[in-house]
Design an enzyme around this catalytic site. Structure first.
Site, PDB file in Angstrom:
ATOM      1  N   LYS A   1       1.708  -3.631  15.447  1.00 35.56           N
ATOM      2  CA  LYS A   1       3.012  -2.767  16.339  1.00 35.56           C
ATOM      3  C   LYS A   1       4.302  -2.755  16.692  1.00 35.56           C
ATOM      4  O   LYS A   1       4.877  -3.231  16.328  1.00 35.56           O
ATOM      5  CB  LYS A   1       1.096  -2.124  17.108  1.00 35.56           C
ATOM      6  CG  LYS A   1      -0.230  -1.704  17.281  1.00 35.56           C
ATOM      7  CD  LYS A   1       0.171  -0.704  15.964  1.00 35.56           C
ATOM      8  CE  LYS A   1      -1.078  -1.105  15.232  1.00 35.56           C
ATOM      9  NZ  LYS A   1      -2.438  -0.902  15.887  1.00 35.56           N
TER      10      LYS A   1
ATOM     11  N   TYR B   1     -10.500   0.049  21.431  1.00 35.65           N
ATOM     12  CA  TYR B   1     -10.809   0.601  19.381  1.00 35.65           C
ATOM     13  C   TYR B   1     -11.750   0.285  18.925  1.00 35.65           C
ATOM     14  O   TYR B   1     -12.401  -0.346  18.636  1.00 35.65           O
ATOM     15  CB  TYR B   1      -9.098  -0.362  19.295  1.00 35.65           C
ATOM     16  CG  TYR B   1      -8.425  -0.375  17.839  1.00 35.65           C
ATOM     17  CD1 TYR B   1      -8.427   0.805  17.463  1.00 35.65           C
ATOM     18  CD2 TYR B   1      -9.107  -1.864  17.156  1.00 35.65           C
ATOM     19  CE1 TYR B   1      -7.314   1.351  16.593  1.00 35.65           C
ATOM     20  CE2 TYR B   1      -8.317  -1.233  15.771  1.00 35.65           C
ATOM     21  CZ  TYR B   1      -7.316   0.201  15.094  1.00 35.65           C
ATOM     22  OH  TYR B   1      -6.984  -0.217  14.290  1.00 35.65           O
TER      23      TYR B   1
ATOM     24  N   ASP C   1      -7.780  -7.007  24.790  1.00 36.28           N
ATOM     25  CA  ASP C   1      -6.485  -7.069  23.561  1.00 36.28           C
ATOM     26  C   ASP C   1      -5.518  -6.230  23.879  1.00 36.28           C
ATOM     27  O   ASP C   1      -5.476  -5.620  24.677  1.00 36.28           O
ATOM     28  CB  ASP C   1      -7.742  -5.406  22.543  1.00 36.28           C
ATOM     29  CG  ASP C   1      -6.783  -5.210  21.464  1.00 36.28           C
ATOM     30  OD1 ASP C   1      -5.802  -4.714  21.586  1.00 36.28           O
ATOM     31  OD2 ASP C   1      -7.417  -4.403  20.981  1.00 36.28           O
TER      32      ASP C   1
ATOM     33  N   ARG D   1      -2.136 -23.412   4.150  1.00 36.73           N
ATOM     34  CA  ARG D   1      -3.446 -22.474   4.473  1.00 36.73           C
ATOM     35  C   ARG D   1      -2.774 -22.697   5.815  1.00 36.73           C
ATOM     36  O   ARG D   1      -3.781 -21.970   6.946  1.00 36.73           O
ATOM     37  CB  ARG D   1      -4.826 -23.029   3.363  1.00 36.73           C
ATOM     38  CG  ARG D   1      -5.358 -21.755   4.336  1.00 36.73           C
ATOM     39  CD  ARG D   1      -6.661 -22.294   4.170  1.00 36.73           C
ATOM     40  NE  ARG D   1      -7.173 -22.814   2.764  1.00 36.73           N
ATOM     41  CZ  ARG D   1      -7.567 -23.876   2.760  1.00 36.73           C
ATOM     42  NH1 ARG D   1      -8.191 -24.879   4.004  1.00 36.73           N
ATOM     43  NH2 ARG D   1      -8.283 -24.781   1.762  1.00 36.73           N
TER      44      ARG D   1
HETATM   45  C1  LIG Z   1      -4.024  -1.086  15.976  1.00 34.66           C
HETATM   46  C2  LIG Z   1      -4.861  -1.718  17.069  1.00 34.66           C
HETATM   47  C3  LIG Z   1      -5.397  -2.901  16.775  1.00 34.66           C
HETATM   48  C4  LIG Z   1      -5.569  -3.419  15.251  1.00 34.66           C
HETATM   49  O1  LIG Z   1      -4.102  -4.241  14.992  1.00 34.66           O
HETATM   50  P1  LIG Z   1      -4.246  -3.873  12.796  1.00 34.66           P
HETATM   51  O2  LIG Z   1      -3.760  -4.802  12.969  1.00 34.66           O
HETATM   52  O3  LIG Z   1      -4.128  -2.985  12.915  1.00 34.66           O
HETATM   53  O4  LIG Z   1      -5.453  -4.756  12.722  1.00 34.66           O
HETATM   54  C5  LIG Z   1      -6.025  -3.663  18.040  1.00 34.66           C
HETATM   55  N1  LIG Z   1      -6.101  -2.944  18.738  1.00 34.66           N
HETATM   56  C6  LIG Z   1      -5.363  -2.024  19.125  1.00 34.66           C
HETATM   57  C7  LIG Z   1      -5.298  -1.476  20.734  1.00 34.66           C
HETATM   58  C8  LIG Z   1      -4.408  -1.559  18.235  1.00 34.66           C
HETATM   59  O5  LIG Z   1      -4.365  -0.406  18.512  1.00 34.66           O
END
Ligand SMILES: *Cc1c(COP(=O)(O)O)cnc(C)c1O
Length: 400
Positions: free
Chosen positions: A214, A117, A189, A63
């Site tokens: 992403k 988001y 973010d 973990r």
């Molecule tokens: C896709 C996304 C997330 C979340 O990521 P996941 O890996 O899909 O949970 C957070 N912030 C932004 C700006 C995103 O485009």
């Protein structure tokens, strides 16, 4: 000879070597996939010493990760200026939750930028509300709006730039400075730019979060997230992640590491293609607004050019008038753009932009726009030839 700061390799060089410690890779190039739950101890003395010490890079139990995950976390720390460490989470949303739950407690107020988001918003007004945290939204482009929302119970602020779907570029250094002045923890973010395009901690942010699903994964085949911070907040994140039992699979960590090696060239190619396509869209009579901060003259370009060192292929545009049906005809005529949420893979994608129902304090369309110009699309430009993508979009306009 001692290394001077100027000896620090450039980012492209660090992307190649980051996390590849010989004790993790052995005699091969990539850290092998270390599948493990259980640590076997040699004898009772080793058992007595082992589990008591909770240190990075010390195998205890699956973990807490093993060399494959450590290599990825270390690589992400190496490319994030100012970071002391990185925590991996099973998704970007889990990373945002991990960061917020690390710094908030019942009775606190969280301030969230109104262009965040959507699942981040839902985390504020859904999940965190159940734990006694109050969420308030503020205007992404108005630092006074953040300042006005701050009270004695405010504890953290969540920023995102450019904003999801609508691409507003916040003045992050100014907002981070306001947060710091009031004793708030700033969480950012940074999924859009990655540290290659925006060194968030250097711009005054306390905790920077990225969805690795992403651009870092880059191939639309894995889910993961990360949060990086300096000494103080890294310790806070690490403790909470351990309490929440957050862990990622070593197979996914190996894939993310593979994606990371080519992150720089993919971002450069995406950026160049996106600029070409954004410029072309701006020349189309059917388009009212191109929301691409990398494009000179586009909304947010000046702040972007001041604070960012790179971009990516994600941007939006808004049709002049029209309706949902004409927008659907446009999208259905495309063959190279997949219709799908997510982005940052090698392939181009498109989704509608309809933020009006979720906005709390800022209207959509924004003040000053013709109110009939509100049907937008977000494009994620991939690695196809931009000439082909433009020809595809031309088919969309023909179908309008
Ligand atoms: C896709 C996304 C997330 C979340 O990521 P996941 O890996 O899909 O949970 C957070 N912030 C932004 C700006 C995103 O485009």
């Amino acid at each position: 000879m001692a290394k001077t700061p100027t000896d620090k390799p450039k980012i492209a060089t660090r992307l190649v070597s980051a996390g590849r410690r010989p004790e993790w890779t052995g005699s091969v190039v990539n850290p092998p996939v270390w599948r493990a739950s259980t640590h076997l101890y040699a004898d009772m003395a080793a058992l007595k010493d082992g589990p008591k010490r909770n240190e990075d890079g010390r195998f205890f139990y699956g973990r807490r990760g093993a060399p494959t995950q450590w290599a990825l976390a270390e690589a992400l720390t190496e490319i994030e200026p100012g970071a002391a460490g990185t925590i991996l989470y099973p998704s970007g949303v889990a990373a945002l939750a991990g960061a917020l739950m690390a710094v908030l407690k019942a009775g606190d107020v969280l301030l969230i930028t109104d262009n965040a988001y959507d699942p981040t918003r839902a985390m504020g007004i859904g999940l965190l509300t159940d734990f006694g945290v109050e969420t308030r939204f503020f205007d992404p482009l108005d630092p006074a709006s953040l300042e006005a929302g701050i009270c004695e119970r405010s504890r953290a602020v969540l920023l995102e730039a450019p904003g999801s779907l609508t691409m507003e570029v916040q003045d992050v250094p100014a907002l981070a400075a306001i947060a710091r002045r009031h004793g708030l923890v700033s969480v950012f973010d940074n999924t859009w730019a990655s540290p290659l395009g925006f060194p968030a901690l250097e711009r005054g942010i306390d905790i920077t979060v990225m969805s690795l699903s992403k651009h870092v994964g880059g191939h639309s085949d894995l889910m993961m997230g990360a949060a990086s911070a300096g000494e103080k907040f890294y310790a806070v994140l690490r403790k909470r992640a351990q309490q929440l039992g957050q862990v990622v699979s070593p197979d996914d960590a190996a894939l993310a590491l593979r994606g990371l090696r080519t992150l720089g060239i993919r971002l450069r190619q995406e950026t160049s293609s996106a600029l070409e396509i954004a410029e072309w869209l701006r020349s189309r009579p059917e388009v009212a607004h191109v929301l691409c901060p990398m494009l000179p003259g586009a909304p947010g370009h000046e702040v972007w050019a001041r604070d960012f060192t790179g971009g990516c292929g994600l941007f939006s545009f808004v049709f002049k008038g029209g309706d949902a049906a004409s927008r659907a005809r446009f999208v259905d005529a495309l063959s190279l753009f997949g219709i799908g949420y997510s982005w940052g893979g090698f392939e181009s994608l498109v989704v509608p932009v309809d933020p009006a129902p979720i906005r709390a304090v800022t209207p959509w369309p924004p003040a000053g726009w013709n109110p009939t110009d509100r049907f937008g699309l977000r494009l994620a430009i991939g690695l196809e030839d931009p000439t082909d993508l433009i020809a595809d979009l031309e088919r969309g306009f023909a179908a309008l």
